[in-house]
Motif scaffolding. Structure first.
Motif, mmCIF file in Angstrom:
data_model
loop_
_atom_site.group_PDB
_atom_site.id
_atom_site.type_symbol
_atom_site.label_atom_id
_atom_site.label_comp_id
_atom_site.label_asym_id
_atom_site.label_seq_id
_atom_site.Cartn_x
_atom_site.Cartn_y
_atom_site.Cartn_z
ATOM 1 N N PRO A 264 0.815 -1.220 0.000
ATOM 2 C CA PRO A 264 0.000 0.000 0.000
ATOM 3 C C PRO A 264 0.854 1.278 0.000
ATOM 4 O O PRO A 264 0.463 2.283 -0.595
ATOM 5 N N VAL A 265 2.019 1.233 0.651
ATOM 6 C CA VAL A 265 2.932 2.385 0.664
ATOM 7 C C VAL A 265 3.449 2.647 -0.744
ATOM 8 O O VAL A 265 3.454 3.769 -1.250
ATOM 9 N N CYS A 266 3.867 1.565 -1.383
ATOM 10 C CA CYS A 266 4.391 1.609 -2.745
ATOM 11 C C CYS A 266 3.324 2.144 -3.700
ATOM 12 O O CYS A 266 3.592 2.970 -4.573
ATOM 13 N N SER A 267 2.096 1.690 -3.503
ATOM 14 C CA SER A 267 0.987 2.101 -4.352
ATOM 15 C C SER A 267 0.653 3.580 -4.151
ATOM 16 O O SER A 267 0.327 4.288 -5.094
ATOM 17 N N TYR A 268 0.773 4.053 -2.909
ATOM 18 C CA TYR A 268 0.517 5.468 -2.594
ATOM 19 C C TYR A 268 1.564 6.340 -3.265
ATOM 20 O O TYR A 268 1.317 7.494 -3.612
ATOM 21 N N GLY A 269 2.730 5.765 -3.466
ATOM 22 C CA GLY A 269 3.882 6.526 -3.953
ATOM 23 C C GLY A 269 4.798 6.736 -2.763
ATOM 24 O O GLY A 269 4.446 7.493 -1.848
ATOM 25 N N ALA A 270 5.931 6.027 -2.738
ATOM 26 C CA ALA A 270 6.752 5.979 -1.531
ATOM 27 C C ALA A 270 7.167 7.375 -1.047
ATOM 28 O O ALA A 270 7.110 7.673 0.142
ATOM 29 N N LYS A 271 7.536 8.249 -1.979
ATOM 30 C CA LYS A 271 7.994 9.593 -1.576
ATOM 31 C C LYS A 271 6.844 10.420 -1.000
ATOM 32 O O LYS A 271 6.991 11.076 0.027
ATOM 33 N N ASP A 272 5.706 10.367 -1.685
ATOM 34 C CA ASP A 272 4.532 11.103 -1.202
ATOM 35 C C ASP A 272 4.108 10.576 0.153
ATOM 36 O O ASP A 272 3.700 11.340 1.029
ATOM 37 N N PHE A 273 4.226 9.271 0.308
ATOM 38 C CA PHE A 273 3.843 8.657 1.571
ATOM 39 C C PHE A 273 4.679 9.232 2.716
ATOM 40 O O PHE A 273 4.140 9.618 3.760
ATOM 41 N N ALA A 274 5.999 9.280 2.527
ATOM 42 C CA ALA A 274 6.886 9.775 3.588
ATOM 43 C C ALA A 274 6.513 11.218 3.947
ATOM 44 O O ALA A 274 6.405 11.573 5.128
ATOM 45 N N ARG A 275 6.264 12.022 2.925
ATOM 46 C CA ARG A 275 5.910 13.428 3.162
ATOM 47 C C ARG A 275 4.582 13.536 3.921
ATOM 48 O O ARG A 275 4.490 14.207 4.951
ATOM 49 N N ASP A 276 3.568 12.806 3.442
ATOM 50 C CA ASP A 276 2.240 12.942 4.033
ATOM 51 C C ASP A 276 2.145 12.316 5.424
ATOM 52 O O ASP A 276 1.399 12.803 6.277
#
Lengths: 395, 264
Positions: free
Chosen positions: B108-120
């Protein structure tokens, strides 16, 4: 071409080892043992003996002349993995991993199975090598493949029904991994395809490459040339990787991997991970994966339980991106037509998995030239599918 | 706006006071999102030091039947990462100071977009991440992004981990170290392995970071016993088991466990 995978099991951006920490040691040990046996003369001699005297290798390469003249162009050959002991190519891998498990000092193997072919092949290897065997199988699949459940039990394996998630192959795989995490010291996980964490994709590829190595030798001997096309079905992708891999460097050999389109790739009922999926992580590897917009894994569907998997071996994902292999999807209906065609013209009843590859011939053959050689990996026989076929084909 | 690093504050505070850390796991959205919110506030009042917020995934291969069950239930309600981010932002706005750590599988993290995930995740107020199927060898770009965002990557160490690898893991782990107390998946166990004490002692000699033990801890006695050998405990499946009987039952259990850990 670079040698793949790299030391950490990556095929470009795919593969790797996405696993709980508890399994890292077992995967490292397995990778080391695999490296050691690859060059070990005694291991390879023993394996060759079992593959030959026990499983029935080498399998013939048969020229299907009736089938070829039906299309009016090209020469079609069938690599007869369906003639192997237990009825499919799966035994190549289970005998090899069974020997490896013994060498690692493991007393017990666990395996996942969808259609039951890998389960039966695992139970068989466990039987001949004196290992305890537990097979995890989705409750839904157990119902669909009751005969294989019975066979596994006759062979002395314990078949454990899996009731979690979708109750099919993907959940059986989760459960087998959970068992492995719990019993990692004395248990080897006998994975059935070129999927999972490193070293499984590379290891299963190596153990299945016997298909392609034989094919290469046989076609050169029979015709003096290499094929124009190689074709095989792709679920997890072990029989296709086995036949493709020894030909990857032959730039003129075109390769087509056939995925299951189920009721059509525009419906929700298919198993076309490469055609319709996007990269993701499941079962310890990164690869194309059928998933929803939130990254939850979707259910796969195919008339053949053996192709019913929402992801695919990481090397296939790599070969797809690089363009070296072309992937196409064939529907349930086309596969059944393939089954019928091969049965009627050649007297060979294929399993529904390779029937998908046969089902692509009407699209492929018109593109071939008169003397082009097309080789299909006939990965298994149809006995296990008679119930399903009976529901669909009238005689 | 710089978010306050509650995780680092909490850990240094416990160190100063020589207090044990009690970490509770909840499945986001089980039995419902409002229930998760209520439980987080009551957990903070009961003295829970760190909250591990579990994000449901369709294929939780490190988890036993209890967390599989709660994940399935949450997924049936279409709970997703956005819900988790919204919930934690809301908690922070309402004054919750308990550190919250993300627990979830990588897809799910990968699907969210790993970089965007870390930021959000950082923006929402998460202090750290536990991703059981992401060892430090994989996804370097994502790991770098987490470091940049000061989102702590908490590493797991297992009974099967070699000493050499354990040294690498504790060195890389940020915030605290998660020791997996048994071979197997999450879920309550009657007895815990006999080699637990020795493993924990060895690990604590390797690092000054707190070592928290999790997997299989289900009673106040177990929690107290293990807190004596470790810097704290993580309790998950047992909380979910109580939650099956209702929110008050879970709240009472969390309070009892908290007292057991902090009484050490």
């Amino acid at each position: 071409m670079k040698k793949l995978p790299d030391a950490k099991g990556h095929f470009g951006p795919y593969g790797g080892r996405y696993i709980p920490e508890t399994l890292v040691k077992a995967c490292e040990e397995l990778a080391a043992a695999f490296q050691a046996v690859k060059k070990d003369k005694k291991f390879n001699e023993e394996l060759r003996y079992y593959l030959g005297a026990y499983a029935g290798r080498p399998t013939p390469l048969y020229e299907a002349k009736n089938l070829s003249s039906h299309f009016g162009c090209g020469r079609i050959f069938l690599k007869r993995e369906d003639l192997l002991h237990t009825g499919a190519h799966k035994i190549n891998n289970t005998l090899a991993q069974g020997l490896l498990a013994k060498r690692l000092g493991k007393k017990r193997i666990v395996a996942e199975t969808g259609a039951g072919q890998h389960g039966v092949a695992s139970a068989t290897a466990a039987c001949v090598f004196g290992l305890k065997c537990v097979v995890y199988m989705g409750a839904v699949d157990m119902e669909r493949q009751a005969l294989n459940v019975y066979k596994m039990r006759l062979l002395g394996a314990e078949v454990r029904p899996v009731h979690s998630g979708s109750k099919t192959l993907k959940d059986a795989t989760n459960e087998a991994i959970r068992d492995w995490v719990t019993n990692v010291e004395d248990t080897h996980y006998l994975l059935g395809s070129v999927v999972g964490p490193h070293p499984y994709p590379a290891m299963v590829r190596e153990f299945q490459s016997v298909i392609g190595n034989e094919t290469r030798h046989q076609i050169l001997k029979l015709t003096g040339r290499l094929p124009a096309y190689l074709m095989a079905c792709v679920g997890g992708g072990s029989n296709s990787m086995g036949i493709f891999h020894p030909f990857l460097k032959d730039r003129n050999v075109r390769m087509v991997g056939i995925e299951a389109a189920g009721e059509g790739v525009h419906t929700h009922h298919h198993a076309a991970s490469i055609t319709k999926g996007r990269p993701g992580v499941l079962h310890g590897m990164k690869s194309y994966l059928l998933q929803d917009k939130n990254g939850q894994v979707l259910l796969a569907h195919s008339i053949s339980a053996g192709l019913d998997y929402p992801s695919v071996g990481p090397e296939h994902s790599y070969l797809k991106d690089s363009g070296r292999v072309i992937y196409q999807a064939v529907t349930d209906r086309e596969a059944l037509r393939g089954f019928e065609l091969l049965t009627k013209l050649e007297g060979i009843m294929p399993a529904l998995e390779p029937a998908h590859a046969v089902g692509y011939l009407p699209k492929l053959m018109p593109k071939t030239k008169r003397n082009d050689i097309v080789i299909i990996c006939l990965s298994g026989r149809g006995d296990k599918d008679m119930g399903t076929v009976q529901e669909h084909l009238k005689v | 706006m710089a978010t306050i690093d509650f995780l680092t504050q909490k850990i240094s505070q416990a160190k100063r006071k020589k207090a044990k850390l009690f970490c509770v796991f909840l499945t986001l959205g089980y039995p419902s999102l409002p229930a998760t919110e209520r439980l987080i506030f009551s957990a903070e009042r009961s003295g829970v030091d760190i909250l591990e917020l579990g994000f449901p995934f369709s294929d939780p291969l490190a988890d036993g039947p209890t967390i599989q069950f709660s994940s399935e239930k949450a997924l049936q309600k279409n709970v997703n990462i956005h819900d988790g981010f919204r919930l934690v932002s809301k908690l922070r706005a309402k004054g919750c100071k308990m550190p919250v750590v993300f627990f979830g599988y990588f897809n799910p993290v990968c699907s969210y977009g790993a970089k965007d995930f870390a930021r959000d995740a950082k923006k929402a107020g998460f202090g750290g991440l536990i991703i059981p199927d992401l060892p430090p060898e994989e996804e370097q770009a994502f790991q770098k992004e987490c470091r940049k965002r000061k989102l702590r990557r908490i590493e797991l160490v297992a009974p099967t981990t070699s000493d050499k690898r354990a040294k690498m893991l504790v060195q890389r782990s940020q915030g605290f170290v998660y020791y997996v107390s048994l071979r197997g998946v999450t879920g309550a166990r009657k007895a815990l392995p006999s080699d637990l004490k020795a493993h924990l002692a060895k690990l604590r000699r390797m690092t000054k970071k707190p070592v928290l033990a999790g997997f299989g801890i289900s009673t106040p006695k177990q929690a107290a016993d293990i807190s004596r050998m470790a810097d704290g405990v993580i309790v998950g499946s047992a909380v979910i088991e109580h939650l099956k009987r209702g929110i008050p039952a879970a709240e009472r259990f969390i309070k009892k466990m908290s007292q057991a850990v902090h009484g050490v």
